[in-house]
Design a protein around this motif. Structure first.
Motif, PDB file in Angstrom:
ATOM      1  N   GLU A   1      46.042  33.109  22.906  1.00 42.40           N
ATOM      2  CA  GLU A   1      45.520  33.974  23.967  1.00 42.40           C
ATOM      3  C   GLU A   1      46.648  34.454  24.883  1.00 42.40           C
ATOM      4  OE1 GLU A   1      41.766  32.782  25.601  1.00 42.40           O
ATOM      5  OE2 GLU A   1      42.149  33.829  27.494  1.00 42.40           O
ATOM      6  N   ALA A   2      47.587  33.546  25.189  1.00 43.60           N
ATOM      7  CA  ALA A   2      48.722  33.925  26.047  1.00 43.60           C
ATOM      8  C   ALA A   2      49.546  35.015  25.363  1.00 43.60           C
ATOM      9  CB  ALA A   2      49.588  32.709  26.346  1.00 43.60           C
ATOM     10  N   ARG A   3      49.756  34.865  24.057  1.00 43.40           N
ATOM     11  CA  ARG A   3      50.553  35.858  23.316  1.00 43.40           C
ATOM     12  C   ARG A   3      49.874  37.224  23.357  1.00 43.40           C
ATOM     13  NH1 ARG A   3      52.374  33.128  18.881  1.00 43.40           N
ATOM     14  NH2 ARG A   3      54.377  32.941  19.947  1.00 43.40           N
ATOM     15  N   ARG A   4      48.558  37.217  23.202  1.00 43.03           N
ATOM     16  CA  ARG A   4      47.806  38.468  23.261  1.00 43.03           C
ATOM     17  C   ARG A   4      47.962  39.119  24.638  1.00 43.03           C
ATOM     18  NH1 ARG A   4      43.488  36.177  20.549  1.00 43.03           N
ATOM     19  NH2 ARG A   4      42.327  35.919  22.481  1.00 43.03           N
ATOM     20  N   LEU A   5      47.852  38.313  25.676  1.00 41.69           N
ATOM     21  CA  LEU A   5      47.973  38.842  27.041  1.00 41.69           C
ATOM     22  C   LEU A   5      49.356  39.465  27.248  1.00 41.69           C
ATOM     23  CD1 LEU A   5      46.237  35.931  28.999  1.00 41.69           C
ATOM     24  CD2 LEU A   5      45.401  38.286  28.807  1.00 41.69           C
ATOM     25  N   VAL A   6      50.385  38.774  26.764  1.00 47.93           N
ATOM     26  CA  VAL A   6      51.753  39.289  26.933  1.00 47.93           C
ATOM     27  C   VAL A   6      51.928  40.574  26.110  1.00 47.93           C
ATOM     28  CG1 VAL A   6      54.198  38.779  26.510  1.00 47.93           C
ATOM     29  CG2 VAL A   6      52.715  37.040  27.514  1.00 47.93           C
ATOM     30  N   ASP A   7      51.373  40.586  24.902  1.00 47.10           N
ATOM     31  CA  ASP A   7      51.442  41.806  24.085  1.00 47.10           C
ATOM     32  C   ASP A   7      50.760  42.970  24.785  1.00 47.10           C
ATOM     33  OD1 ASP A   7      52.810  40.491  22.156  1.00 47.10           O
ATOM     34  OD2 ASP A   7      51.111  40.235  20.779  1.00 47.10           O
TER      35      ASP A   7
ATOM     36  N   LEU B   1      57.198  32.528  24.490  1.00 49.00           N
ATOM     37  CA  LEU B   1      56.919  33.893  24.931  1.00 49.00           C
ATOM     38  C   LEU B   1      58.021  34.398  25.871  1.00 49.00           C
ATOM     39  CD1 LEU B   1      53.159  33.197  25.687  1.00 49.00           C
ATOM     40  CD2 LEU B   1      54.042  34.421  23.708  1.00 49.00           C
ATOM     41  N   PRO B   2      59.095  34.939  25.292  1.00 45.75           N
ATOM     42  CA  PRO B   2      60.231  35.353  26.123  1.00 45.75           C
ATOM     43  C   PRO B   2      59.874  36.447  27.147  1.00 45.75           C
ATOM     44  CG  PRO B   2      60.621  35.797  23.772  1.00 45.75           C
ATOM     45  CD  PRO B   2      59.319  35.103  23.864  1.00 45.75           C
ATOM     46  N   ASP B   3      58.866  37.258  26.843  1.00 40.13           N
ATOM     47  CA  ASP B   3      58.509  38.315  27.797  1.00 40.13           C
ATOM     48  C   ASP B   3      57.640  37.824  28.946  1.00 40.13           C
ATOM     49  OD1 ASP B   3      59.969  40.233  26.549  1.00 40.13           O
ATOM     50  OD2 ASP B   3      58.308  40.921  25.278  1.00 40.13           O
ATOM     51  N   LEU B   4      57.232  36.575  28.861  1.00 39.58           N
ATOM     52  CA  LEU B   4      56.430  36.012  29.951  1.00 39.58           C
ATOM     53  C   LEU B   4      57.402  35.530  31.024  1.00 39.58           C
ATOM     54  CD1 LEU B   4      53.699  35.098  31.075  1.00 39.58           C
ATOM     55  CD2 LEU B   4      53.921  33.000  29.745  1.00 39.58           C
ATOM     56  N   ARG B   5      57.452  36.261  32.146  1.00 34.88           N
ATOM     57  CA  ARG B   5      58.458  35.964  33.167  1.00 34.88           C
ATOM     58  C   ARG B   5      58.013  34.887  34.148  1.00 34.88           C
ATOM     59  NH1 ARG B   5      62.454  39.842  33.057  1.00 34.88           N
ATOM     60  NH2 ARG B   5      63.431  38.194  34.259  1.00 34.88           N
TER      61      ARG B   5
END
Ligand code: SAH
Ligand code: SF4
Ligand code: F3S
Length: 476
Positions: free
Chosen positions: A201-207, A246-250
């Motif tokens: 779910e976190a990956r989807r949100l970041v995408d 998730l590298p794009d999750l700051r």
């Protein structure tokens, strides 16, 4: 033509999250969100039972809704009315009895069954409306079970992106039974989602563009979800995993925590993980050991002090927020002074304080020595004034500093963007629209009520709102 859904959300972030999931669940049935309640084919009230005032709102709002449905029926349009959330769980049968034209009442753990209930309510309303030609009372469907299956296993992929900042429920329910609180009864037993489900779910949100995720739970730091290879993971491990995967999750935040569950691992993570934001909401409720014991909080004021000390050692710039209950039964002046003292010692960046509200079915509601309203009012005023001073002090201390601001959306003035500092302060500055979703370094120059204003450090000082901003320097 698509049908219109209006959801009114009360209460905590868990309800905000749940409302978004209910919208996702109803998308396949042709429902799209509307902001205009009067135009909605279906209205869901997602309710909160935490204090009497919150809970009363449900009944007054239902009155308004029924009048509105009646009006729509005059022009041949029907409305499905549903009550979800914690009032539904606590008082579902009572709602049905008092308001016979309700269609759906469902608790927080059964919302995955909503599509089925909506389909049934629609059929029932159409049949009965068609037959009698008269306004029909209500489908009267009630589901406040605590089912064996997890609602999270039945969620469709989120339909609408949540934006730059997103919520993700990782844990639900509570086994702590503080003597004042309805949550263990309305949300049920503590339960953690599996790590793989959360990561997906976190990956989807970041995408979909999220750069900050707030992990949610009624006792989020009691998280003990099943790890990808079995075994149980704690919150610190989950946070490290998300930061890695998730590298794009700051930015990562979590709420709400309980002082009893602030383990060494989590405190250490605050010192080691740049993604874990230096802001923690840690409700303490009272500074009096006697009241804390009566509340069944299972720790004393010094335990709270020690946690704060360790957190500040691990992450010196960590800002703190808390909840306080004023006027718990039996609270004396000395107890109140202990709370004031604790607040003065710690220094909070922000906090919430509430007058104690006796909730039906909770042990504290039947305690003797309920504190008179006028006494509560005086104490609440004193505490709120103190917390307000601390908030202003905290915000004022950021003036002149350069802080990374995650830009979320356009502000009210042309060219203005709004974002948040790591310490959850709203910050506005003149910036190009392309900065949404980026962290921009802002030099804070002013404090306006609760928000801060500043200048991007990588930009020429903008000359008024009409100025064309230069490309900013994003923080790497
Ligand atoms: N799980 C969190 C709190 C959830 S409820 C925790 O353990 O701290 C959010 C806040 O509402 C609580 O922190 C408490 O301050 C307040 N609250 C809960 N029940 C209340 C009651 N009966 N009267 C007044 N405030 C209450
Ligand atoms: Fe309520 Fe206490 Fe559970 Fe928090 S820990 S949800 S205050 S019972
Ligand atoms: Fe309210 Fe239920 Fe949240 S009672 S605070 S909506 S858990």
């Amino acid at each position: 033509m698509g049908k219109k859904l209006f959801i009114k959300t009360y209460g905590c972030q868990m309800n905000v999250y749940d409302s978004a999931r209910m919208a996702d669940l109803l998308t396949p049935l042709g429902y799209g969100i509307t902001e205009d309640q009067a135009d909605a084919d279906m209205v869901i009230l997602n309710t909160c039972h935490i204090r009497e005032k919150a809970s009363e709102k449900t009944f007054s709002e239902l009155g308004r809704l029924r009048a509105q449905r009646h009006e729509r029926q005059q022009s041949g349009r029907d409305t499905i009315i549903a009550v979800a959330g914690c009032v539904a769980q606590a008082e579902g049968a009572e709602i049905m009895r008092r308001i016979p034209d309700i269609d759906i009442v469902l608790g927080p753990q059964t919302y995955h069954r909503l599509p089925e209930m909506v389909a049934r309510a629609t059929r029932a309303r159409e049949e009965k409306l068609g037959r009698s030609g008269k306004p029909f009372r209500g489908a009267n469907l009630l589901d406040t079970e605590f089912p064996a299956e997890s609602k999270f296993d039945h969620l469709p992929e989120a339909a609408a992106p949540q934006g730059v900042t997103a919520f993700l429920a990782i844990q639900e329910g509570c086994d702590k039974f503080c003597t004042f609180c309805v949550v263990p009864y309305t949300r049920g037993a503590e339960f953690s989602r599996p790590v793989q489900q959360i990561t997906a779910e976190a990956r989807r949100l970041v995408d979909q563009g999220a750069r900050e995720i707030t992990l949610l739970g009624q006792n989020v730091n009691a998280f003990h979800g099943e790890g990808p290879a079995g075994g149980s993971w704690n919150l610190a491990r989950l946070v490290r995993h998300l930061a890695d995967a998730l590298p794009d999750l700051r930015r990562i935040r979590y709420t709400t925590s309980h002082p009893r569950d602030m383990d060494d691992d989590l405190i250490r993570a605050h010192g080691e993980l740049p993604q874990l934001m230096p802001f923690l909401h840690l409700p303490v409720q009272s500074g009096s050991d006697r009241i804390l014991a009566e509340m069944n909080r299972q720790h004393d004021a010094d335990h709270f002090r020690r946690i704060i000390e360790r957190l500040r050692k691990a992450r010196p710039d960590i800002a703190l927020s808390s909840d306080f209950i004023i006027g718990f039964p039996g609270e004396t002046d000395a107890d109140h002074r202990a709370t004031v003292k604790l607040i003065e010692e710690i220094g909070f960046a922000q906090s919430f304080s509430f007058k104690y509200s006796a909730r039906p079915g909770t042990p504290a509601a039947v305690l003797e020595r309920q504190v008179p309203e006028s006494v509560m009012d005086g104490r609440l005023q004193e505490i709120q004034a103190l917390l307000e001073r601390q908030l202003t002090e905290f915000n004022r201390a950021t003036i002149g500093r350069r802080v990374p601001v995650l830009i979320e959306k356009p502000g009210r003035h042309p060219g203005q963007m709004i974002g948040k500092s790591p310490w959850l302060q709203p910050v506005h500055a003149l910036l190009p629209a392309g900065t949404i979703g980026r962290e921009v370094e802002i030099e804070i120059t002013e404090l306006k009520h609760y928000s801060l204003g500043g200048q991007p450090t990588g930009l020429q000082p903008a000359a008024g709102f009409a100025a064309e901003p230069q490309p900013e320097r994003a923080i790497a």
